[in-house]
Design a protein around this motif. Structure first.
Motif, short mmCIF file in Angstrom:
data_model
loop_
_atom_site.label_atom_id
_atom_site.label_comp_id
_atom_site.label_asym_id
_atom_site.label_seq_id
_atom_site.Cartn_x
_atom_site.Cartn_y
_atom_site.Cartn_z
N ALA A 102 0.90 -1.22 0.12
CA ALA A 102 -0.18 -0.05 -0.04
C ALA A 102 0.81 1.25 0.13
O ALA A 102 0.17 2.50 0.06
N LEU A 103 1.91 1.31 -0.18
CA LEU A 103 2.99 2.31 -0.20
C LEU A 103 3.04 2.57 -1.80
O LEU A 103 3.58 1.70 -2.56
N ALA A 104 3.09 3.80 -1.93
CA ALA A 104 3.43 3.97 -3.63
C ALA A 104 4.44 4.88 -3.82
O ALA A 104 4.99 5.97 -3.20
N LEU A 105 5.68 4.47 -4.62
CA LEU A 105 6.94 5.05 -4.84
C LEU A 105 6.77 5.47 -6.09
O LEU A 105 6.43 5.30 -6.99
N GLY A 106 7.14 7.14 -5.98
CA GLY A 106 6.92 8.10 -7.05
C GLY A 106 8.35 8.54 -7.53
O GLY A 106 9.08 9.08 -6.70
N ILE A 107 8.51 8.45 -8.82
CA ILE A 107 9.94 9.05 -9.42
C ILE A 107 9.36 10.32 -10.40
O ILE A 107 8.64 10.10 -11.36
N LEU A 108 9.94 11.45 -10.06
CA LEU A 108 9.60 12.67 -11.08
C LEU A 108 10.84 12.81 -12.06
O LEU A 108 12.02 12.64 -11.81
N THR A 109 10.36 12.97 -13.13
CA THR A 109 11.13 13.11 -14.70
C THR A 109 10.71 14.30 -15.57
O THR A 109 9.63 14.59 -15.58
N ALA A 110 11.67 14.77 -16.42
CA ALA A 110 11.53 15.61 -17.60
C ALA A 110 12.57 15.37 -18.55
O ALA A 110 13.13 16.49 -19.11
N ASP A 111 12.90 14.21 -18.80
CA ASP A 111 14.18 13.77 -19.82
C ASP A 111 14.74 12.63 -19.16
O ASP A 111 15.13 11.70 -19.85
N CYS A 112 14.90 12.57 -17.90
CA CYS A 112 15.93 11.62 -17.15
C CYS A 112 15.03 10.37 -17.34
O CYS A 112 13.83 10.32 -17.52
N THR A 113 15.65 9.15 -17.16
CA THR A 113 14.84 8.00 -17.27
C THR A 113 14.22 7.23 -15.65
O THR A 113 15.10 7.03 -14.96
N PRO A 114 13.06 7.12 -15.85
CA PRO A 114 12.40 6.61 -14.97
C PRO A 114 12.24 5.05 -14.97
O PRO A 114 12.11 4.58 -16.00
N ILE A 115 12.74 4.26 -13.88
CA ILE A 115 12.67 2.74 -13.96
C ILE A 115 11.84 2.50 -12.66
O ILE A 115 12.10 2.77 -11.57
N LEU A 116 10.93 1.48 -12.96
CA LEU A 116 10.09 0.96 -11.91
C LEU A 116 10.67 -0.68 -11.94
O LEU A 116 10.65 -1.20 -13.04
N PHE A 117 10.64 -1.16 -10.88
CA PHE A 117 11.11 -2.44 -10.73
C PHE A 117 10.28 -3.33 -9.74
O PHE A 117 9.66 -2.69 -8.90
N ALA A 118 10.21 -4.55 -10.00
CA ALA A 118 9.42 -5.59 -9.09
C ALA A 118 9.96 -6.94 -9.17
O ALA A 118 10.32 -7.45 -10.29
N ASP A 119 10.32 -7.71 -8.00
CA ASP A 119 10.24 -9.26 -8.11
C ASP A 119 9.01 -9.53 -7.33
O ASP A 119 9.01 -9.55 -6.00
N PRO A 120 7.91 -9.90 -8.14
CA PRO A 120 6.61 -10.48 -7.51
C PRO A 120 6.87 -11.51 -6.57
O PRO A 120 5.99 -11.56 -5.53
N GLN A 121 7.68 -12.57 -6.80
CA GLN A 121 7.86 -13.66 -6.16
C GLN A 121 8.28 -13.32 -4.68
O GLN A 121 7.70 -13.79 -3.55
N ALA A 122 9.21 -12.42 -4.57
CA ALA A 122 9.75 -11.84 -3.23
C ALA A 122 9.02 -10.79 -2.71
O ALA A 122 9.28 -10.39 -1.24
N GLY A 123 8.19 -10.20 -3.27
CA GLY A 123 7.09 -9.00 -2.88
C GLY A 123 8.01 -7.78 -2.62
O GLY A 123 8.17 -7.05 -1.67
N VAL A 124 9.05 -7.45 -3.59
CA VAL A 124 9.88 -6.19 -3.38
C VAL A 124 9.88 -5.69 -4.63
O VAL A 124 10.00 -6.03 -5.62
N ILE A 125 9.54 -4.23 -4.41
CA ILE A 125 9.49 -3.41 -5.60
C ILE A 125 10.59 -2.06 -5.42
O ILE A 125 11.21 -2.06 -4.48
#
Length: 256
Positions: A102-125
């Motif tokens: 229930a925690l939302a991680l937010g990354i701000l960009t305006a040309d730089c590269t945003p990357i979102l990650f997840a290991d669903p099995q481990a429950g890690v984002i």
């Protein structure tokens, strides 16, 4: 109000993860910041930015109060977020990882590269802001290492690269290339020089290669070039060339 966003097919197929790469459409900001600006440091109204952030977070099904946004400083620093964000307590870093639902991680960009990650099995984002400085200094590898510390494994990690400036639009010059190659001597292939032009750098390609070098093979790229689509995305470089200001878009990921 509709708040358009794009998704990674791989992340979108995981039921326990919600995510989205938002653009500049669908918010309440005006003028140069129209309309879905997510940054309070660009000169926009803080109230409008707060409303924009709340709308994007809610569009993914999260409580707006659960949104964690860093004070991004173009570093390679990664933090572990293990509690809901405290209002007004911005953390200086450029990536974060968590196992907290229930925690939302937010990354701000305006040309730089945003990357979102997840290991669903481990429950890690995780979520990372990879500008050229952070990317060159190792933000990608550091984020994956932090996820591994929480139980993730590289071969299970899904990584989604969001809207970012593309190589054809990212002119950097000879000094940049020299400094880069001093740290990454095998990286000549991420540069090209158009006929009669200056050196260009392919940031998203370099980011993807850094992901691969860290053992991540499940990689999606979505959203296209920020500079090449100024009607769809905020672009700092495009705004600079137009002698105006611009906002920031947001990429969000969270565990349900």
């Amino acid at each position: 109000m509709t708040r358009p966003f794009v998704q990674s097919p791989r992340l979108g197929a995981v039921a326990e993860i919600r995510h989205g790469f938002f653009g500049r459409e669908g918010g309440g900001s005006l003028g140069e910041f129209a309309s879905n600006n997510m940054s309070t440091s660009t000169g926009d109204s803080a109230d409008l930015v707060t409303a924009n952030r709340a709308g994007a977070t809610a569009a993914l099904g999260f409580d707006p109060a659960s949104l964690c946004v860093l004070k991004q400083v173009h570093s390679a620093k990664v933090v572990v977020v293990d509690a809901m964000p405290a209002h007004g307590n911005a953390i200086e870093a450029d990536a974060m990882v968590t196992r907290l639902p229930a925690l939302a991680l937010g990354i701000l960009t305006a040309d730089c590269t945003p990357i979102l990650f997840a290991d669903p099995q481990a429950g890690v984002i995780g979520a990372a802001h990879a500008g050229w400085r952070g990317a060159v200094d190792g933000i990608v590898g550091n984020t994956i290492a932090a996820m591994i510390d929480l139980g993730a494994r590289p071969e299970r990690i899904i990584a989604a690269i969001g809207p970012t400036i593309s190589g054809p639009n990212y002119e950097v010059g000879e000094q940049f290339r020299s400094d880069f190659l001093a740290l990454h001597p095998n990286g000549e292939h991420v540069f090209h020089t158009p006929p009669g032009g200056k050196v260009h750098f392919d940031l998203p390609r370099f980011v993807a290669e850094q992901l691969g070098a860290a053992g991540v093979s499940q990689i999606d790229s979505v959203g296209g070039c920020t500079y090449g689509q100024p009607e769809r995305y905020f672009s700092h470089r495009y705004a600079t060339h137009q002698q105006t200001r611009t906002g920031r878009q947001i990429a969000i990921i969270g565990l349900t």
